[in-house]
Design an enzyme around this catalytic site. Structure first.
Site, PDB file in Angstrom:
ATOM      1  N   TYR A 116      39.756  31.171  77.697  1.00 55.04           N
ATOM      2  CA  TYR A 116      38.301  31.125  77.476  1.00 55.04           C
ATOM      3  C   TYR A 116      37.978  31.302  75.987  1.00 55.04           C
ATOM      4  CZ  TYR A 116      33.329  32.284  78.213  1.00 55.04           C
ATOM      5  OH  TYR A 116      31.942  32.311  78.191  1.00 55.04           O
ATOM      6  N   GLY A 176      24.589  26.545  86.950  1.00 51.73           N
ATOM      7  CA  GLY A 176      25.174  27.879  86.790  1.00 51.73           C
ATOM      8  C   GLY A 176      24.096  28.936  86.605  1.00 51.73           C
TER       9      GLY A 176
END
Ligand code: UDP
Length: 317
Positions: free
Chosen positions: A145, A10
């Protein structure tokens, strides 16, 4: 010394791979490539200190050799991404964290989890110190999240208290720099992409909401210092330079030649109105503070985006 970095392909994970390899670590990068990308780690392919394993850490995380550190960075992190992948986000914050902690426990390895300023939700206190408990809507769209990361912090503290795992928690504030995905939906990639491709810059709401943007190299330095510390409780790492989203859009428009207009789009539900890290703890404990000013960081990021867009148009042309 060997470290496993989940989410190593990422944006942040790949910078962490680079920084730890240059410190002498052997790195095992584990990523399922849901929002990460091979191109972020391609330059490490032939490095003998680097190994890539394509695996979903929500399913399992095992490694046959001894490990000295586990850094859990796997998760969608842009609001657009976690709204698109809500279940994956909840799983990697919960099951993924358990798996990463188990690997650390079995190896008696240090563990560091990537937490977030989203733990503070839409804060009623600004700047946000680590002692603030937050203001999160547990059933709003962002909760997949926010609550996954809050749970992830809770599991991490549970393993530290119950099993004595040597844990760290970094609360990461908005970060930017090369290797952000051009289309990841966050303010900076959107604004830069829009400005460079001649489209209007989309400011959500009136643009008076604030963020504080940290350049990626500063963030990584803070994380490495935290890893070397003995602190188990969360530490904010971010740049306290607060700016409105409108001002941010104008800055990006200016460095790209002032060619596009700024338009308004509806503000997403529960979008935090203010966000600014209180970094008193990081300063004292880690002797850390950010060094890269916004102008410099934006220029470096612009260079990267221009290069990526040129590659893209060469590829399609
Ligand atoms: N934002 C915006 N236009 C965009 C994308 C984001 O105005 O095209 C706003 C968003 O509503 C938020 C801020 O910019 O107030 C930062 O959003 P981002 O998605 O980068 O990260 P967040 O801090 O919300 O996680």
């Amino acid at each position: 010394m060997r470290a496993v970095i989940t989410g190593g392909a990422g944006f942040l994970g790949s910078h962490l791979c680079d920084a730890m390899i240059s410190q002498g670590w052997d790195i095992v990068c584990v990523d399922n490539l849901l929002t990460g990308a091979i191109e972020n780690i391609q330059h490490l392919e032939k490095n003998t200190k680097f190994q890539f394993v394509q695996q979903d850490v929500s399913e399992s995380l095992t490694f046959e050799h001894a490990v000295d550190a586990v850094l859990h960075f796997a998760s969608p992190a842009s609001p657009d991404d976690y709204l698109k992948f809500p279940i994956e986000t909840l799983k990697v914050g919960s099951l993924g964290t358990f798996h990463a902690l188990e690997l650390a426990r079995k190896n008696r390895a240090r563990f560091l989890m990537a937490s977030t300023s989203e733990c503070y939700g839409d804060p009623e206190v600004s700047p946000q110190p680590e002692s603030y408990w937050g203001h999160v809507n547990s059933v709003g769209p962002r909760s997949v999240y926010d609550e996954a990361k809050r749970f992830s912090e809770a599991v991490t503290m549970g393993y530290q208290r119950k099993y004595g795992v040597d844990t760290r928690i970094v609360r990461i504030f908005n970060t930017y720099g090369p290797r952000m995905r051009l289309n990841d939906g966050r303010a900076l990639p959107n604004f830069l992409y829009q400005a460079l491709s001649g489209q209007p810059i989309t400011v959500y709401g009136d643009g008076k909401q604030t963020r504080s943007f940290c350049y990626v190299s500063d963030l990584i330095e803070g994380i490495l210092r935290l890893l070397d510390s003995n602190e188990h409780l969360p530490v904010n790492i971010g740049n306290p330079h607060e700016i409105t989203v409108m001002e941010f859009a104008k800055r990006i428009r200016a460095i790209t030649g002032d060619r596009v207009e700024i338009v308004h789009r509806p503000l997403p539900q529960d979008d935090p109105k203010r966000r600014q890290p209180d970094i008193t703890k990081a300063k004292k404990l880690l002797n850390w503070e950010p060094k890269v000013p916004l102008e410099e960081g934006l220029q470096l990021t612009l260079d990267y985006f221009e290069k990526k867009l040129a590659e893209k148009s060469a590829g399609s042309g």
